[in-house]
Scaffold this active site. Sequence first.
Site, mmCIF file in Angstrom:
data_model
loop_
_atom_site.group_PDB
_atom_site.id
_atom_site.type_symbol
_atom_site.label_atom_id
_atom_site.label_comp_id
_atom_site.label_asym_id
_atom_site.label_seq_id
_atom_site.Cartn_x
_atom_site.Cartn_y
_atom_site.Cartn_z
ATOM 1 C CB CYS A 157 -0.951 -0.015 1.196
ATOM 2 S SG CYS A 157 -2.255 -1.275 1.075
ATOM 3 C CG HIS A 187 -6.020 7.347 2.074
ATOM 4 N ND1 HIS A 187 -5.301 8.467 2.434
ATOM 5 C CD2 HIS A 187 -7.130 7.346 2.855
ATOM 6 C CE1 HIS A 187 -5.945 9.114 3.385
ATOM 7 N NE2 HIS A 187 -7.059 8.462 3.664
ATOM 8 C CB VAL A 189 -1.658 10.595 2.269
ATOM 9 C CG1 VAL A 189 -2.459 11.664 2.989
ATOM 10 C CG2 VAL A 189 -1.923 9.221 2.861
ATOM 11 C CE LYS A 190 -1.194 4.240 1.471
ATOM 12 N NZ LYS A 190 -2.301 4.626 2.341
ATOM 13 C CB THR A 191 2.600 7.368 -5.018
ATOM 14 O OG1 THR A 191 3.547 7.178 -3.970
ATOM 15 C CG2 THR A 191 3.296 7.945 -6.238
#
Length: 396
Positions: A157, A187, A189-191
């Site tokens: 993740c 989500h 805040v992910k890349t």
Amino acid sequence: MIPYGRQSIDADDIAAVVAVLQGDRLTDGPAVERFEAALAEATGAPHVVACNSGTAALHLAAMALDLGPGDAAVVPSITFLSTANVPHHTGAAVRFADVDPDTGLLTPETLEQALARPGPGTPRAVFPVHLNGQVCDMAWIAAVAERHGLAVVEDACHALGGGARLDGARVPVGAATASAAACFSFHPVKTVAMGEGGAVTTRDAEMAARMRRLRTHGFTRDPALFQADAQAFDADGVPNPWYYEMAEPGHNFRASDLHCALGASQLRKLDRFLTRRRALAALHDRALAPLAPRLRPIPRGPSEDDGWHLYVVRIDFEAVGRSRAEVMRALAAAGIGTQVHYIPVHRQPFYRALDPDLHLPGAEAYHARCLSIPLFPDMADADVDRVAGALAEALG
């Protein structure tokens, strides 16, 4: 305020979502398949199953492996709650593994220690976590897993775009060449952001087909899988157009076309996002160097080919003479957002009640010192200097 992480949304992302809103299908439509194809290309995996969260991705993989009562899954204690909760929800016992005290990563040694420790259930799976985007030593973990008869499910993740070294070659995270499956989160805040979303990659066609059924309540409209033939087909042997069957119960883990349209648009910028994250990480390295030894970045993991989801520093709060809460409050007052990833899961009240005497020194040491500071593509170079200056002041 500079947050510790934030999505980067451009006009093309908005246009992709608007196009779905103006179309005929908001869910179960073509945007889902387009996203799955784009992620397959990015990871090198032949099969991708999109779903509505990283947690759902882990759950689908655990169900497809038939993890259940009598089984145990090994999970590193430094991770988000879902990595442990998923095998628990399938009925398996959770056996927590310690981690490297500096990187927070599961290692072959800590995996062996967890397997040797007495506990409920027969170990059948291990969930290595590519923490902060740093990739575990998958060659050695896969070797340990094979020796003990364990299925490997990568909690990737944090690690989209990272790579592992296998047989001397770079293999993208998600290719699932050393695992049964790899699980991703999208989500904000992910890349790559979908709002909420996830996916499982695998090289096993049957596993992928089963996960597609399980993400939609477990039912199928495939005539080849029908069992109640008298109801399924008309007098001429043609499948009834209204008919479906459920051979096993699943969940509503589907991702909508709205989310997948955003995800596919974001995936087209993955290389740009990673290039910027890596450049910012290098700037952080240089800007924070004068704060050693009281503050040091976490060392690079064994792959040295990271996805750079988070930039984490280790702070000797005792030597500084300030608690982590005091430092975080001082940074917030200076407009700098921070976070702690994560509280060791074996210390959570639910799991502590199951094994109150469990002590994992590596996880405790990592947690005691870690702090995530801002890292996201829209940060300016000057923001890095601002963060470094605020940290210097907060640490006295």
